[in-house]
Design a protein around this motif. Structure first.
Motif, PDB file in Angstrom:
ATOM      1  N   GLY A  41      -4.264  17.586  10.917  1.00 25.43           N
ATOM      2  CA  GLY A  41      -3.751  19.077  10.931  1.00 25.43           C
ATOM      3  C   GLY A  41      -4.064  19.747  12.294  1.00 25.43           C
ATOM      4  O   GLY A  41      -4.440  19.214  13.344  1.00 25.43           O
ATOM      5  N   ARG A  42      -3.954  20.974  12.326  1.00 25.88           N
ATOM      6  CA  ARG A  42      -3.950  21.961  13.306  1.00 25.88           C
ATOM      7  C   ARG A  42      -4.744  23.143  13.060  1.00 25.88           C
ATOM      8  O   ARG A  42      -4.264  23.660  11.983  1.00 25.88           O
ATOM      9  N   VAL A  44      -5.305  26.810  12.481  1.00 29.74           N
ATOM     10  CA  VAL A  44      -4.385  28.020  12.729  1.00 29.74           C
ATOM     11  C   VAL A  44      -5.138  29.196  12.534  1.00 29.74           C
ATOM     12  O   VAL A  44      -4.747  30.259  12.749  1.00 29.74           O
ATOM     13  N   LEU A  53      -9.144  27.816   9.088  1.00 33.42           N
ATOM     14  CA  LEU A  53      -7.770  27.710   8.569  1.00 33.42           C
ATOM     15  C   LEU A  53      -7.142  26.446   9.236  1.00 33.42           C
ATOM     16  O   LEU A  53      -6.831  26.660  10.417  1.00 33.42           O
ATOM     17  N   VAL A  54      -6.934  25.367   8.519  1.00 29.46           N
ATOM     18  CA  VAL A  54      -6.090  24.474   9.152  1.00 29.46           C
ATOM     19  C   VAL A  54      -4.948  24.294   8.243  1.00 29.46           C
ATOM     20  O   VAL A  54      -4.925  24.213   7.239  1.00 29.46           O
ATOM     21  N   ASP A  55      -3.717  23.781   9.122  1.00 28.97           N
ATOM     22  CA  ASP A  55      -2.534  23.566   8.725  1.00 28.97           C
ATOM     23  C   ASP A  55      -2.347  22.116   8.679  1.00 28.97           C
ATOM     24  O   ASP A  55      -2.212  21.388   9.555  1.00 28.97           O
ATOM     25  N   PHE A  56      -2.307  21.554   7.388  1.00 33.21           N
ATOM     26  CA  PHE A  56      -1.969  20.009   7.227  1.00 33.21           C
ATOM     27  C   PHE A  56      -0.575  19.698   6.892  1.00 33.21           C
ATOM     28  O   PHE A  56      -0.396  18.579   6.526  1.00 33.21           O
ATOM     29  N   ARG A  59       0.371  21.652   3.357  1.00 32.23           N
ATOM     30  CA  ARG A  59      -0.758  22.609   2.680  1.00 32.23           C
ATOM     31  C   ARG A  59      -1.568  23.042   3.845  1.00 32.23           C
ATOM     32  O   ARG A  59      -1.649  22.522   4.829  1.00 32.23           O
ATOM     33  N   GLN A  60      -2.066  24.386   3.516  1.00 33.75           N
ATOM     34  CA  GLN A  60      -3.208  24.957   4.399  1.00 33.75           C
ATOM     35  C   GLN A  60      -4.702  25.066   3.680  1.00 33.75           C
ATOM     36  O   GLN A  60      -4.560  25.107   2.306  1.00 33.75           O
ATOM     37  N   ALA A  61      -5.580  24.698   4.236  1.00 34.79           N
ATOM     38  CA  ALA A  61      -7.121  24.541   3.949  1.00 34.79           C
ATOM     39  C   ALA A  61      -7.861  25.457   4.461  1.00 34.79           C
ATOM     40  O   ALA A  61      -7.838  25.264   5.802  1.00 34.79           O
ATOM     41  N   ARG A  62      -8.897  26.047   3.854  1.00 32.79           N
ATOM     42  CA  ARG A  62      -9.948  26.701   4.625  1.00 32.79           C
ATOM     43  C   ARG A  62     -11.252  25.665   4.571  1.00 32.79           C
ATOM     44  O   ARG A  62     -11.695  25.426   3.384  1.00 32.79           O
TER      45      ARG A  62
END
Length: 73
Positions: A41-42, A44, A53-56, A59-62
């Motif tokens: 992920g990256r 974001v 906050l990571v964009d996979f 989905r995005q996950a905290r």
């Protein structure tokens, strides 16, 4: 009332090793990361010292600090 482990002091004569504080990893906005559960992920979003906050992709996950399951690529 029970005390948490963080407030207990370690006795020098204890046969058990002293509890170790996890090392907090530092990430910056835009870093590429790998997470044990979510994959690549990256970063974001940054909540300094609290969460990332990571964009996979799908989905995005905290991800909460200390980010033990996440590494920078």
């Amino acid at each position: 009332m029970t005390k948490s482990h963080a407030s207990r002091r370690h006795l020098a004569t204890s046969p058990f090793s002293a509890p170790v504080e996890p090392i907090v990893k530092h990430f910056e906005l835009g870093d590429r990361v790998s997470h044990d559960q979510f994959g690549l992920g990256r970063i974001v979003g940054v909540e300094e010292g609290v969460a990332m906050l990571v964009d996979f992709g799908s989905r995005q996950a905290r991800i909460l600090s200390p980010y033990t399951r996440m590494d920078r690529l």
